[in-house]
Design an enzyme around this catalytic site. Structure first.
Site, PDB file in Angstrom:
ATOM      1  N   CYS A  12     -75.373 -84.856 -33.348  1.00 20.34           N
ATOM      2  CA  CYS A  12     -76.108 -84.356 -32.175  1.00 20.34           C
ATOM      3  C   CYS A  12     -75.101 -84.180 -31.043  1.00 20.34           C
ATOM      4  CB  CYS A  12     -77.254 -85.295 -31.799  1.00 20.34           C
ATOM      5  SG  CYS A  12     -76.742 -86.982 -31.380  1.00 20.34           S
ATOM      6  N   ASN A  35     -74.417 -88.504 -29.671  1.00 18.63           N
ATOM      7  CA  ASN A  35     -74.343 -89.550 -30.716  1.00 18.63           C
ATOM      8  C   ASN A  35     -74.865 -90.893 -30.206  1.00 18.63           C
ATOM      9  OD1 ASN A  35     -71.780 -91.179 -32.776  1.00 18.63           O
ATOM     10  ND2 ASN A  35     -73.822 -90.561 -33.355  1.00 18.63           N
ATOM     11  N   CYS A  68     -78.617 -90.851 -29.338  1.00 18.38           N
ATOM     12  CA  CYS A  68     -80.074 -90.791 -29.546  1.00 18.38           C
ATOM     13  C   CYS A  68     -80.414 -90.290 -30.950  1.00 18.38           C
ATOM     14  CB  CYS A  68     -80.735 -89.890 -28.495  1.00 18.38           C
ATOM     15  SG  CYS A  68     -80.554 -90.483 -26.791  1.00 18.38           S
ATOM     16  N   ARG A  69     -80.354 -88.966 -31.157  1.00 19.58           N
ATOM     17  CA  ARG A  69     -80.889 -88.390 -32.395  1.00 19.58           C
ATOM     18  C   ARG A  69     -80.061 -88.714 -33.636  1.00 19.58           C
ATOM     19  NH1 ARG A  69     -80.926 -82.507 -30.001  1.00 19.58           N
ATOM     20  NH2 ARG A  69     -79.142 -83.484 -28.958  1.00 19.58           N
ATOM     21  N   SER A  70     -78.738 -88.525 -33.566  1.00 19.41           N
ATOM     22  CA  SER A  70     -77.964 -88.702 -34.815  1.00 19.41           C
ATOM     23  C   SER A  70     -77.842 -90.163 -35.258  1.00 19.41           C
ATOM     24  CB  SER A  70     -76.596 -88.009 -34.734  1.00 19.41           C
ATOM     25  OG  SER A  70     -75.793 -88.538 -33.721  1.00 19.41           O
ATOM     26  N   ASP A  77     -83.915 -82.531 -27.899  1.00 22.80           N
ATOM     27  CA  ASP A  77     -83.099 -83.515 -27.182  1.00 22.80           C
ATOM     28  C   ASP A  77     -84.025 -84.363 -26.297  1.00 22.80           C
ATOM     29  OD1 ASP A  77     -81.441 -84.897 -25.501  1.00 22.80           O
ATOM     30  OD2 ASP A  77     -80.173 -83.174 -25.010  1.00 22.80           O
TER      31      ASP A  77
END
Ligand code: 4NP
Length: 166
Positions: free
Chosen positions: A9, A12, A14-16, A129
């Site tokens: 993401c 690095n 939150c999402r990934s 995001d």
């Protein structure tokens, strides 16, 4: 032989890292043999948060919805990742384009995919995001990633069967 997955993401945090930890959670649920063969990592296209642990709002959502603790520290995507990983999963289109902009010859393009391409229950094409939004955005990320990671696990298991029979 192992199959290596890299989730990417922007930051690095939150999402990934959520994707990496959810994938490990699903792998563990499937038993130890898969855990030895599928290796997961995550990275950000930016350098903004290098060394930071996952965002506490993402950590809270993962704990509340799945009962898992997010592990890891942010690092930046680097060109050597193209060689080191079998599949690179971008969370949104911007991440996808930023990753491919580092692949000057296009030789690794086949390894790079949008994470939502592995969803079977959700129709969103990108993992939004959540950084500047409220807690609902973080919960939505967990739901989407659970769906995508399930599809990805099936895909990887099928690939492994194909590889072994070659
Ligand atoms: P991520 O979320 O890409 O899912 O880790 C973000 C983290 C940090 C920022 C943006 C998105 N930021 O602008 O610092």
């Amino acid at each position: 032989m192992s199959y290596k997955l890299l989730f990417v993401c922007l930051g690095n945090i939150c999402r990934s890292p959520a994707a990496e930890n959810i994938m490990n959670y699903l792998i563990e649920q499937n038993g130890q043999t898969l855990g030895d063969r599928i290796i997961c990592d995550s990275a950000g296209t930016s350098s903004y948060h290098i060394g930071s642990p996952p965002d506490r709002r993402m950590t809270a959502a993962a704990l509340q919805k799945l009962g898992i603790k997010l592990r890891g520290h942010a690092r930046q995507f680097q060109k050597s990742d193209f060689q080191d990983f079998d599949l690179i999963l971008a969370m949104d289109r911007e991440n996808y384009d930023d990753i491919l902009s580092l692949d000057l010859t296009g030789q690794y393009q086949h390894k790079v995919h949008l994470m939502c391409d592995f969803c079977s229950q959700h129709t969103l094409k990108e993992v939004p995001d959540p950084y500047y939004g409220g807690s609902e955005g973080f919960n939505q990320v967990i739901e989407l990633l659970l769906d995508a990671c399930g599809g990805l696990l099936q895909y990887v298991c099928n690939q492994e069967v194909t590889r072994e029979s070659l």
